[in-house]
Structures are given as structure tokens and as C-alpha cells.
Enzyme design. Sequence first.
Site, PDB file in Angstrom:
ATOM      1  N   SER A 124      39.566  26.129  39.173  1.00 52.74           N
ATOM      2  CA  SER A 124      39.174  27.147  38.302  1.00 52.74           C
ATOM      3  C   SER A 124      38.090  26.507  37.615  1.00 52.74           C
ATOM      4  O   SER A 124      37.151  25.914  38.112  1.00 52.74           O
ATOM      5  CB  SER A 124      40.204  27.412  37.553  1.00 52.74           C
ATOM      6  OG  SER A 124      39.872  28.605  36.635  1.00 52.74           O
ATOM      7  N   ASP A 181      40.028  37.132  44.592  1.00 51.43           N
ATOM      8  CA  ASP A 181      40.287  36.239  43.346  1.00 51.43           C
ATOM      9  C   ASP A 181      40.078  37.335  42.171  1.00 51.43           C
ATOM     10  O   ASP A 181      38.836  38.012  41.896  1.00 51.43           O
ATOM     11  CB  ASP A 181      39.067  35.251  43.214  1.00 51.43           C
ATOM     12  CG  ASP A 181      39.347  34.268  42.064  1.00 51.43           C
ATOM     13  OD1 ASP A 181      39.784  34.724  40.913  1.00 51.43           O
ATOM     14  OD2 ASP A 181      39.401  33.063  42.276  1.00 51.43           O
ATOM     15  N   HIS A 220      43.415  33.860  42.164  1.00 41.33           N
ATOM     16  CA  HIS A 220      42.939  32.811  41.756  1.00 41.33           C
ATOM     17  C   HIS A 220      43.597  31.488  41.575  1.00 41.33           C
ATOM     18  O   HIS A 220      42.992  30.561  42.084  1.00 41.33           O
ATOM     19  CB  HIS A 220      42.535  33.245  40.198  1.00 41.33           C
ATOM     20  CG  HIS A 220      41.596  32.200  39.393  1.00 41.33           C
ATOM     21  ND1 HIS A 220      40.440  31.873  39.810  1.00 41.33           N
ATOM     22  CD2 HIS A 220      41.726  31.195  38.516  1.00 41.33           C
ATOM     23  CE1 HIS A 220      39.650  31.010  39.237  1.00 41.33           C
ATOM     24  NE2 HIS A 220      40.463  30.803  38.373  1.00 41.33           N
TER      25      HIS A 220
END
Length: 293
Positions: free
Chosen positions: A87, A209, A239
Site C-alpha cells: 500500500s 483493489d 487491497h
Amino acid sequence: MNATPFSGIDGSDHAVLLLHGLSSSPLELRFLARLLADEGFATHTPELPGYSAGTGHQPMEQWISAAVAEFDRLAARHRHVSICGLSMGATLAAAVAHERPAARALLLLSITLNYDGWAIPWYRFLLDYVYYTPLRSRYRYREQEPYGLRNEALRSKIARAMQKNDISEVGPAFIGLPALHEAGRLAGSVKKKLKSIGTDCLIIHAIDDETSSPHNARFVGTTIGASFLRTIWLDDSYHMITSDNEREVVARECALFLRESVAATVSSHNPAPVVSRALARRLRQLATVARKA
């Protein structure tokens, strides 16, 4: 500064610096760290001041400096040091690779240059303006379902954990506005530096995502200066790909790429994106629907 212990086989010549997501903790990466350690890599998942949960607030330049210092600690002990991030941690990993071009490989998992996934609320852009008001010290963005998880059983478990604690194994319940602001600054800086990053690069991203759309991965893939580049698309995750349904695929592909990076000679040829058979079928179906529309 707090950090998880170094792990992996003693005497390993290849270490991996693992960087978790924004305002989160090393818990996000424990499965990946464990598999890499089992595969013979030394792993290190530090907490960074001003970036990790419970460490206060610092500008993004300090995040980079702290991560670079962790890289240098590993470089003093190991022949090869690679950088992996999840991330916003992937965005931070790219910033470290820019500062340390000697990095062996760069693994970008669900890289987030823009919060533009399908679950991001419409008012997200307004937070950039709220930061410049007195509300910036009081407002906190609350994480909502699906919490980055396609796996419904795990999602239910995380929902319960979010109600009891400020953090879970897939991230924090809240993210402060100052942290989000600095994350935006970090992303803007990394976008400008991608062309000058020549480190071998693996990009893994889910096509569904909900936090950072596939555009993030495509942008990196077409911009980064890496000669050895591989992109892997996942079709059964959201995600948090290090915890979701395909976490074993993610971990295996990371270990494989790290070995290939050491073994491979620099080549101007970029391997084609890797897709699963299920994803290939889905892409063909989407193309058929698009032609009929």
C-alpha cells in the site's frame, strides 16, 4: 524506534526490508515475512517514527530517512538488500529505492499513488482542503468494509477487531488527517522519481483493489526505469493482498522474483505481465462485453 526482530536463516546473504502501510504495523506483513524467512531470506519489518501506528506525526521526509536508515543497517550485514512495501508502504519503498539505487530488488504490493479505488468515498478529495482548517488535528478517516479483504470470513474477524481496537492485522481503524496529507506529498514526490529508479521491480496488484485502482500499478509499470520488470495481476483479492485469498501466491511470487533478480543479468527486455488462467478468462469476457456495448 521500535522494530520487529530480524528473522530468517542465520548467515543469509539476502535481506528484505518490509514496509507496512500507512499508520499501521508489521502485522500486515507477518505471513509474507514468515514465508520469506522459510525460503532462506533475512527479513526485517520495522516500525518507523511518525509513520507507524502509535509513533506520533512527522513529515514524509522523516519517513524516508527512517526507512533509508533501516536499509543501511541491513546493507551493513548482507550482500543483497531488497525492499518490499504494501500500500503506502510500497510508495515509501520506491522512495527508498530512489535514495539507495544499490537495492537488489523492489517489490511493490498494492502500490498507492492515488486513493482512487471503488470503495473510496466521494468526499475523499475534500480532505485535502480540510487539512488547512482547524479540523486537521481532530478529524480521523475511519476505515470501512471491506477492509481490503475479499475473504468474507477474515473480513468479519477484522470488523470485530476494529470495533475493539484501533488497529488490526490488516491495518488501523482510523488514519489521522496529517498522515493522509503527508502520504499525498510522498506519492507526489515518488511519481516524479519513478523514471530514475532502475532497481529490478515486481508489481503485484489486484484488479478489484478497492483502495488503489489498477491505474496505480499501470502508471508505475509504464513509468519506472527498471530494466527487469514484472507485473502480476490478481483476481481473487482486494487491497490487502498479503492477507487475502491469494496471500500464498503473493509470497511465492515475491520469493521467486528475489531469486531471479539475483540470478538474472540486466536485460532491456521486459517480461510480459503474468496473469492467472482465471484472470485471463475474465479479461476476455470483459473484452467481449465491451465490444457488444
